[in-house]
Design a protein around this motif. Structure first.
Motif, PDB file in Angstrom:
ATOM      1  N   PRO A  46       0.790  -1.240   0.000  1.00 35.81           N
ATOM      2  CA  PRO A  46       0.000   0.000   0.000  1.00 35.81           C
ATOM      3  C   PRO A  46       0.820   1.288   0.000  1.00 35.81           C
ATOM      4  N   PHE A  47       1.919   1.328   0.712  1.00 39.50           N
ATOM      5  CA  PHE A  47       2.741   2.540   0.726  1.00 39.50           C
ATOM      6  C   PHE A  47       3.961   2.406  -0.183  1.00 39.50           C
ATOM      7  N   GLY A  48       3.956   1.393  -1.063  1.00 38.30           N
ATOM      8  CA  GLY A  48       5.013   1.241  -2.058  1.00 38.30           C
ATOM      9  C   GLY A  48       6.243   0.487  -1.592  1.00 38.30           C
ATOM     10  N   ASP A  49       6.230  -0.023  -0.373  1.00 37.86           N
ATOM     11  CA  ASP A  49       7.414  -0.699   0.159  1.00 37.86           C
ATOM     12  C   ASP A  49       6.979  -1.953   0.904  1.00 37.86           C
ATOM     13  N   PRO A  50       7.310  -3.155   0.509  1.00 38.50           N
ATOM     14  CA  PRO A  50       8.178  -3.520  -0.605  1.00 38.50           C
ATOM     15  C   PRO A  50       7.410  -3.742  -1.909  1.00 38.50           C
ATOM     16  N   VAL A  51       8.171  -3.994  -2.961  1.00 45.52           N
ATOM     17  CA  VAL A  51       7.632  -4.349  -4.274  1.00 45.52           C
ATOM     18  C   VAL A  51       7.918  -5.838  -4.467  1.00 45.52           C
ATOM     19  N   GLU A  52       6.891  -6.600  -4.807  1.00 46.93           N
ATOM     20  CA  GLU A  52       7.071  -8.041  -5.013  1.00 46.93           C
ATOM     21  C   GLU A  52       7.151  -8.310  -6.514  1.00 46.93           C
ATOM     22  N   VAL A  53       8.236  -8.945  -6.956  1.00 53.64           N
ATOM     23  CA  VAL A  53       8.469  -9.186  -8.377  1.00 53.64           C
ATOM     24  C   VAL A  53       8.801 -10.653  -8.632  1.00 53.64           C
ATOM     25  N   THR A  54       8.630 -11.061  -9.892  1.00 52.00           N
ATOM     26  CA  THR A  54       9.079 -12.370 -10.345  1.00 52.00           C
ATOM     27  C   THR A  54      10.170 -12.129 -11.380  1.00 52.00           C
ATOM     28  N   VAL A  55      11.330 -12.752 -11.151  1.00 52.75           N
ATOM     29  CA  VAL A  55      12.456 -12.600 -12.064  1.00 52.75           C
ATOM     30  C   VAL A  55      13.149 -13.954 -12.205  1.00 52.75           C
ATOM     31  N   ARG A  56      13.402 -14.356 -13.451  1.00 51.28           N
ATOM     32  CA  ARG A  56      14.059 -15.644 -13.744  1.00 51.28           C
ATOM     33  C   ARG A  56      13.361 -16.825 -13.067  1.00 51.28           C
ATOM     34  N   GLY A  57      12.030 -16.744 -12.959  1.00 50.50           N
ATOM     35  CA  GLY A  57      11.258 -17.875 -12.434  1.00 50.50           C
ATOM     36  C   GLY A  57      11.132 -17.936 -10.925  1.00 50.50           C
ATOM     37  N   TYR A  58      11.634 -16.959 -10.194  1.00 49.88           N
ATOM     38  CA  TYR A  58      11.425 -16.972  -8.746  1.00 49.88           C
ATOM     39  C   TYR A  58      10.973 -15.598  -8.266  1.00 49.88           C
ATOM     40  N   GLU A  59      10.431 -15.579  -7.050  1.00 54.48           N
ATOM     41  CA  GLU A  59       9.829 -14.368  -6.514  1.00 54.48           C
ATOM     42  C   GLU A  59      10.769 -13.659  -5.542  1.00 54.48           C
ATOM     43  N   LEU A  60      10.766 -12.335  -5.629  1.00 57.47           N
ATOM     44  CA  LEU A  60      11.597 -11.499  -4.773  1.00 57.47           C
ATOM     45  C   LEU A  60      10.766 -10.370  -4.197  1.00 57.47           C
ATOM     46  N   SER A  61      11.133  -9.914  -3.032  1.00 56.43           N
ATOM     47  CA  SER A  61      10.594  -8.676  -2.489  1.00 56.43           C
ATOM     48  C   SER A  61      11.745  -7.684  -2.426  1.00 56.43           C
ATOM     49  N   LEU A  62      11.526  -6.518  -3.022  1.00 58.74           N
ATOM     50  CA  LEU A  62      12.560  -5.486  -3.068  1.00 58.74           C
ATOM     51  C   LEU A  62      12.112  -4.257  -2.291  1.00 58.74           C
TER      52      LEU A  62
END
Length: 73
Positions: A46-62
């Motif tokens: 909701p406040f932009g932190d963190p961002v959850e992404v999928t890269v190279r087939g796995y999930e990350l929170s940045l």
């Protein structure tokens, strides 16, 4: 040029380059986020932190600060 922090949910973008230096840049690269790779933005908190992404087939929170260093198109 926009950063990964600015991308809306459910969008796929391509990494153009990484700004930042030293250990932070190395850590982002070690996570598999390198020039030319596709990144799918799954969720943004909701406040932009963190961002959850999928890269190279796995999930990350940045953290928002890390997502700002990743320039995408």
């Amino acid at each position: 040029m926009m950063t990964l922090k600015d991308v809306c949910c459910k969008k796929t973008v391509k990494v153009v380059r990484l700004s930042g230096e030293g250990p932070v840049k190395r850590r982002i690269m070690d996570m598999g986020i390198t020039k030319g790779v596709d990144v799918f933005v799954r969720k943004v908190a909701p406040f932009g932190d963190p961002v959850e992404v999928t890269v190279r087939g796995y999930e990350l929170s940045l953290r928002k600060a890390d997502a700002e260093m990743i320039l995408v198109e």
